[in-house]
Design a protein around this motif. Structure first.
Motif, mmCIF file in Angstrom:
data_model
loop_
_atom_site.group_PDB
_atom_site.id
_atom_site.type_symbol
_atom_site.label_atom_id
_atom_site.label_comp_id
_atom_site.label_asym_id
_atom_site.label_seq_id
_atom_site.Cartn_x
_atom_site.Cartn_y
_atom_site.Cartn_z
ATOM 1 N N ASN A 1 0.809 -1.205 0.000
ATOM 2 C CA ASN A 1 0.000 0.000 0.000
ATOM 3 C C ASN A 1 0.846 1.261 0.000
ATOM 4 O OD1 ASN A 1 -2.284 -1.549 0.058
ATOM 5 N ND2 ASN A 1 -2.477 -1.481 2.275
ATOM 6 N N SER A 2 2.121 1.143 0.363
ATOM 7 C CA SER A 2 2.987 2.315 0.423
ATOM 8 C C SER A 2 3.577 2.602 -0.955
ATOM 9 C CB SER A 2 4.108 2.087 1.432
ATOM 10 O OG SER A 2 4.896 0.992 1.026
ATOM 11 N N PRO A 3 3.837 3.875 -1.259
ATOM 12 C CA PRO A 3 4.444 4.204 -2.535
ATOM 13 C C PRO A 3 5.890 3.688 -2.579
ATOM 14 C CG PRO A 3 4.297 6.141 -1.155
ATOM 15 C CD PRO A 3 3.561 5.045 -0.454
ATOM 16 N N VAL A 4 6.367 3.369 -3.766
ATOM 17 C CA VAL A 4 7.710 2.815 -3.912
ATOM 18 C C VAL A 4 8.761 3.903 -3.739
ATOM 19 C CG1 VAL A 4 9.265 1.657 -5.505
ATOM 20 C CG2 VAL A 4 6.876 0.989 -5.406
ATOM 21 N N LEU A 5 8.545 5.064 -4.337
ATOM 22 C CA LEU A 5 9.525 6.142 -4.269
ATOM 23 C C LEU A 5 9.067 7.241 -3.316
ATOM 24 C CD1 LEU A 5 10.471 6.476 -8.022
ATOM 25 C CD2 LEU A 5 11.734 5.320 -6.232
ATOM 26 N N VAL A 6 10.013 7.789 -2.585
ATOM 27 C CA VAL A 6 9.749 8.889 -1.669
ATOM 28 C C VAL A 6 10.411 10.133 -2.249
ATOM 29 C CG1 VAL A 6 10.075 9.763 0.658
ATOM 30 C CG2 VAL A 6 9.684 7.332 0.288
ATOM 31 N N ILE A 7 9.636 11.191 -2.451
ATOM 32 C CA ILE A 7 10.150 12.410 -3.070
ATOM 33 C C ILE A 7 10.486 13.468 -2.030
ATOM 34 C CG2 ILE A 7 9.573 14.252 -4.696
ATOM 35 C CD1 ILE A 7 7.814 12.181 -6.130
ATOM 36 N N SER A 8 9.777 13.483 -0.911
ATOM 37 C CA SER A 8 10.040 14.487 0.125
ATOM 38 C C SER A 8 9.943 13.858 1.511
ATOM 39 C CB SER A 8 9.058 15.645 0.005
ATOM 40 O OG SER A 8 7.747 15.191 0.261
ATOM 41 N N ARG A 9 10.419 14.596 2.502
ATOM 42 C CA ARG A 9 10.377 14.136 3.877
ATOM 43 C C ARG A 9 10.005 15.298 4.778
ATOM 44 N NH1 ARG A 9 14.584 16.308 6.600
ATOM 45 N NH2 ARG A 9 16.381 16.948 5.398
ATOM 46 N N LYS A 10 9.647 15.011 6.019
ATOM 47 C CA LYS A 10 9.346 16.055 6.984
ATOM 48 C C LYS A 10 10.670 16.593 7.526
ATOM 49 C CE LYS A 10 6.977 16.952 11.284
ATOM 50 N NZ LYS A 10 6.252 16.401 12.415
ATOM 51 N N GLY A 11 10.834 17.904 7.490
ATOM 52 C CA GLY A 11 12.066 18.525 7.959
ATOM 53 C C GLY A 11 12.218 18.416 9.464
ATOM 54 N N PRO B 1 14.802 10.939 -5.943
ATOM 55 C CA PRO B 1 13.833 10.054 -5.282
ATOM 56 C C PRO B 1 14.530 8.873 -4.608
ATOM 57 C CG PRO B 1 13.132 10.557 -7.497
ATOM 58 C CD PRO B 1 14.512 11.088 -7.359
ATOM 59 N N ARG B 2 13.976 8.429 -3.496
ATOM 60 C CA ARG B 2 14.541 7.309 -2.742
ATOM 61 C C ARG B 2 13.492 6.228 -2.557
ATOM 62 N NH1 ARG B 2 18.031 10.838 1.553
ATOM 63 N NH2 ARG B 2 18.939 12.119 -0.048
ATOM 64 N N VAL C 1 15.910 27.532 23.750
ATOM 65 C CA VAL C 1 14.674 28.222 23.363
ATOM 66 C C VAL C 1 13.671 27.174 22.894
ATOM 67 C CG1 VAL C 1 13.659 29.882 21.775
ATOM 68 C CG2 VAL C 1 15.949 30.266 22.676
ATOM 69 N N LEU C 2 12.480 27.194 23.478
ATOM 70 C CA LEU C 2 11.438 26.230 23.123
ATOM 71 C C LEU C 2 10.188 26.890 22.546
ATOM 72 C CD1 LEU C 2 11.727 23.939 26.271
ATOM 73 C CD2 LEU C 2 12.666 23.525 24.004
ATOM 74 N N HIS C 3 10.093 28.219 22.625
ATOM 75 C CA HIS C 3 8.903 28.929 22.186
ATOM 76 C C HIS C 3 9.192 29.749 20.932
ATOM 77 C CE1 HIS C 3 7.005 27.752 25.908
ATOM 78 N NE2 HIS C 3 8.047 28.227 26.586
ATOM 79 N N ASN C 4 8.133 30.064 20.187
ATOM 80 C CA ASN C 4 8.201 30.880 18.970
ATOM 81 C C ASN C 4 9.081 30.254 17.889
ATOM 82 O OD1 ASN C 4 6.537 32.788 20.190
ATOM 83 N ND2 ASN C 4 8.286 33.922 21.004
ATOM 84 N N LEU C 5 9.038 28.936 17.766
ATOM 85 C CA LEU C 5 9.761 28.233 16.717
ATOM 86 C C LEU C 5 8.754 27.673 15.719
ATOM 87 C CD1 LEU C 5 12.403 26.275 18.802
ATOM 88 C CD2 LEU C 5 12.700 28.437 17.595
ATOM 89 N N ILE C 6 9.085 27.778 14.432
ATOM 90 C CA ILE C 6 8.206 27.296 13.363
ATOM 91 C C ILE C 6 8.866 26.092 12.700
ATOM 92 C CG2 ILE C 6 7.073 27.901 11.196
ATOM 93 C CD1 ILE C 6 7.356 30.860 12.137
ATOM 94 N N PRO C 7 8.181 24.938 12.591
ATOM 95 C CA PRO C 7 8.777 23.774 11.926
ATOM 96 C C PRO C 7 9.106 24.071 10.469
ATOM 97 C CG PRO C 7 6.761 23.167 13.066
ATOM 98 C CD PRO C 7 6.850 24.650 13.112
ATOM 99 N N GLN C 8 10.124 23.399 9.970
ATOM 100 C CA GLN C 8 10.586 23.610 8.597
ATOM 101 C C GLN C 8 9.562 23.145 7.571
ATOM 102 O OE1 GLN C 8 14.135 21.430 7.707
ATOM 103 N NE2 GLN C 8 14.629 22.670 5.931
ATOM 104 N N GLY C 9 8.851 22.072 7.835
ATOM 105 C CA GLY C 9 7.852 21.556 6.895
ATOM 106 C C GLY C 9 8.434 20.482 5.995
ATOM 107 N N GLU C 10 7.874 20.323 4.812
ATOM 108 C CA GLU C 10 8.314 19.304 3.858
ATOM 109 C C GLU C 10 9.585 19.754 3.148
ATOM 110 O OE1 GLU C 10 7.054 16.152 3.013
ATOM 111 O OE2 GLU C 10 5.874 16.434 4.832
ATOM 112 N N VAL C 11 10.558 18.839 3.058
ATOM 113 C CA VAL C 11 11.827 19.104 2.383
ATOM 114 C C VAL C 11 11.958 18.113 1.232
ATOM 115 C CG1 VAL C 11 14.330 19.175 2.646
ATOM 116 C CG2 VAL C 11 12.859 19.866 4.539
ATOM 117 N N ALA C 12 12.217 18.606 0.039
ATOM 118 C CA ALA C 12 12.349 17.740 -1.130
ATOM 119 C C ALA C 12 13.727 17.079 -1.138
ATOM 120 C CB ALA C 12 12.162 18.548 -2.407
ATOM 121 N N HIS C 13 13.773 15.784 -1.481
ATOM 122 C CA HIS C 13 15.046 15.085 -1.651
ATOM 123 C C HIS C 13 15.682 15.534 -2.967
ATOM 124 C CE1 HIS C 13 14.600 12.419 1.737
ATOM 125 N NE2 HIS C 13 13.438 11.951 1.291
#
Length: 105
Positions: free
Chosen positions: A35-45, A92-93, A77-89
């Motif tokens: 059910n999982s895709p074969v190739l991964v194009i991006s990942r969570k930063g 493809p992997r 510092v633990l406050h006022n930080l924004i996650p990077q989001g999706e990062v493209a490889h």
């Protein structure tokens, strides 16, 4: 003894492929389905942006000493930080759960 080794190998291989049935015969036309895709194009930063727009894994601020003669300390510092989001490889992997073992000869 060779018979036990064959059973052991079948137990190891069977979770990774659906080509061996209960009788132990190979079916070349059976296809491994996943059910999982074969190739991964991006990942969570894994990095974060701070208020200034700097990108890093961790941020620290220097806390001045409370009294004279003590050293300054660093506070995470633990406050006022924004996650990077999706990062493209860059390329493809293969997905982690790809059910076929690859071997370079």
């Amino acid at each position: 003894m060779g018979n036990n080794g064959s059973k052991f190998v079948k137990k190891i291989v069977s979770p990774f492929s659906n080509t061996i049935d209960s009788t132990g015969t190979d079916h070349p036309r059976s296809i491994v389905k996943s059910n999982s895709p074969v190739l991964v194009i991006s990942r969570k930063g894994s990095m974060f942006f701070d208020e200034d727009g700097d990108l890093a894994h961790e941020f620290y601020i220097e806390v001045p000493p409370l009294r004279k003669g003590c050293k300054a300390t660093m506070k995470k510092v633990l406050h006022n930080l924004i996650p990077q989001g999706e990062v493209a490889h860059q390329y493809p992997r293969l997905h982690v759960d790809f059910p076929i073992i690859l071997h370079q000869v």
